[in-house]
Design an enzyme around this catalytic site. Sequence first.
Site, PDB file in Angstrom:
ATOM      1  N   HIS A   1      -7.315  16.725  44.536  1.00  0.00           N
ATOM      2  CA  HIS A   1      -6.655  16.552  45.829  1.00  0.00           C
ATOM      3  C   HIS A   1      -7.059  15.203  46.416  1.00  0.00           C
ATOM      4  O   HIS A   1      -7.969  14.544  45.927  1.00  0.00           O
ATOM      5  CB  HIS A   1      -7.042  17.694  46.773  1.00  0.00           C
ATOM      6  CG  HIS A   1      -6.337  18.969  46.475  1.00  0.00           C
ATOM      7  ND1 HIS A   1      -6.904  19.973  45.737  1.00  0.00           N
ATOM      8  CD2 HIS A   1      -5.095  19.392  46.793  1.00  0.00           C
ATOM      9  CE1 HIS A   1      -6.033  20.963  45.625  1.00  0.00           C
ATOM     10  NE2 HIS A   1      -4.928  20.642  46.247  1.00  0.00           N
TER      11      HIS A   1
ATOM     12  N   SER B   1      -3.124  29.937  50.465  1.00  0.00           N
ATOM     13  CA  SER B   1      -3.131  28.481  50.660  1.00  0.00           C
ATOM     14  C   SER B   1      -2.117  28.137  51.746  1.00  0.00           C
ATOM     15  O   SER B   1      -1.118  28.852  51.922  1.00  0.00           O
ATOM     16  CB  SER B   1      -2.721  27.818  49.350  1.00  0.00           C
ATOM     17  OG  SER B   1      -2.273  26.501  49.588  1.00  0.00           O
ATOM     18  N   SER B   2      -2.330  26.997  52.410  1.00  0.00           N
ATOM     19  CA  SER B   2      -1.355  26.585  53.433  1.00  0.00           C
ATOM     20  C   SER B   2      -0.033  26.147  52.807  1.00  0.00           C
ATOM     21  O   SER B   2       0.971  26.032  53.506  1.00  0.00           O
ATOM     22  CB  SER B   2      -1.925  25.469  54.308  1.00  0.00           C
ATOM     23  OG  SER B   2      -2.270  24.362  53.527  1.00  0.00           O
ATOM     24  N   CYS B   3      -0.013  25.930  51.485  1.00  0.00           N
ATOM     25  CA  CYS B   3       1.251  25.495  50.866  1.00  0.00           C
ATOM     26  C   CYS B   3       2.246  26.643  50.669  1.00  0.00           C
ATOM     27  O   CYS B   3       3.356  26.430  50.208  1.00  0.00           O
ATOM     28  CB  CYS B   3       0.993  24.778  49.552  1.00  0.00           C
ATOM     29  SG  CYS B   3       0.538  25.874  48.240  1.00  0.00           S
TER      30      CYS B   3
ATOM     31  N   LYS C   1       0.975  32.315  44.868  1.00  0.00           N
ATOM     32  CA  LYS C   1       0.135  32.775  45.990  1.00  0.00           C
ATOM     33  C   LYS C   1       0.898  33.764  46.878  1.00  0.00           C
ATOM     34  O   LYS C   1       0.320  34.735  47.369  1.00  0.00           O
ATOM     35  CB  LYS C   1      -0.348  31.569  46.810  1.00  0.00           C
ATOM     36  CG  LYS C   1      -1.412  30.738  46.100  1.00  0.00           C
ATOM     37  CD  LYS C   1      -2.718  31.506  46.015  1.00  0.00           C
ATOM     38  CE  LYS C   1      -3.814  30.727  45.323  1.00  0.00           C
ATOM     39  NZ  LYS C   1      -5.029  31.529  45.095  1.00  0.00           N
TER      40      LYS C   1
ATOM     41  N   TYR D   1       2.889  26.943  42.457  1.00  0.00           N
ATOM     42  CA  TYR D   1       1.616  27.455  42.977  1.00  0.00           C
ATOM     43  C   TYR D   1       1.863  28.333  44.212  1.00  0.00           C
ATOM     44  O   TYR D   1       1.295  29.428  44.348  1.00  0.00           O
ATOM     45  CB  TYR D   1       0.724  26.264  43.321  1.00  0.00           C
ATOM     46  CG  TYR D   1      -0.616  26.614  43.890  1.00  0.00           C
ATOM     47  CD1 TYR D   1      -1.630  27.102  43.072  1.00  0.00           C
ATOM     48  CD2 TYR D   1      -0.901  26.430  45.246  1.00  0.00           C
ATOM     49  CE1 TYR D   1      -2.880  27.415  43.595  1.00  0.00           C
ATOM     50  CE2 TYR D   1      -2.135  26.728  45.770  1.00  0.00           C
ATOM     51  CZ  TYR D   1      -3.124  27.214  44.945  1.00  0.00           C
ATOM     52  OH  TYR D   1      -4.361  27.514  45.466  1.00  0.00           O
TER      53      TYR D   1
END
Length: 296
Positions: A166, A94-96, A127, A123
Amino acid sequence: MVGSAFMRQLEAEGFTNLLKPDRFQLDLMKEDAVLQFFFEKRPTIVILAAAKVGGIKANNDYPVEFLLDNLRIQNNVIRCAFQSGVRKLLFLGSSCIYPKFAPQPIPESALLSGPLETTNEAYAIAKIAGIKLCQAYMREYGVNFISVMPTNLYGPNDNFDLETSHVLAALLRKAHEAKKRNEKQLVVWGTGKPRREFLHVDDLASACLLLLEKYDSPEIINIGCGEDVTIRELAELICDVVGFDGELVWDNTKPDGTPRKLLDVTRIRALGWQPTIPLRKGIAQTYEWFLANRAQ
Ligand code: GDP
């Protein structure tokens, strides 16, 4: 949402030998069940799209579940894939995972270069552990387990629950319901200033299928469209597509989250991939899906 996009694309390309156990047939949090599945079915390629996911509020409210459930799912699948001799595995990050104040657009090299955004730290840590596990398997055992970092995704089968979704799905539903009830206002969380990049899930699926064929590196690779919008611009675009012409009201008691997360997509562009679904078109298509499948 992501799994069904893969299935649509693979079936359209003529694949018939697909294993697609849903959560009722195989609980990925149960180690024994996962091991049994892999040894019985012997898949050669694995796409690990399953995860506990949610928007800013769910991530912020349930860090224990976001950390534990995701670690369990990915540890079970990645380890059992290795033990049963899977030829290639694609892990979706994920980009987070990138630091809150990473340079923009965010290059893959920004991983672990600074502190994370607090609203989705649990999260992100899960990841990052998944990425590191895939890289460790590659280095220690020479297998082909790659990790891809998609930007914010949307599309058919998205979660439209207002507490856990989201932003894009939430605003589509809010605009639809406000229009139907003839309301004059639509409440949007935060200040509207954060910037986000959105990619239709069918574009993500096409990128991943290309990477399954062409990408064999332990280095993570970003998947995005290369453009972002402010939350205000997104809200206005959604209202326009839905046909709601009331006023936007900002709920400043809700968090903004990270100020910006635009991915640097130089690497995947160099492999010859680019997205095909512009944001307005993708939102209109997702709204049609929502009307046919979720609207009340
Ligand atoms: P994030 O990308 O991890 O921050 O997750 P979200 O997609 O949930 O939120 C993105 C941005 O949209 C944040 O700044 C939110 O505050 C904002 N936002 C505005 N309205 C909403 C809404 O109704 N739901 C959600 N989830 N976010 C919203």
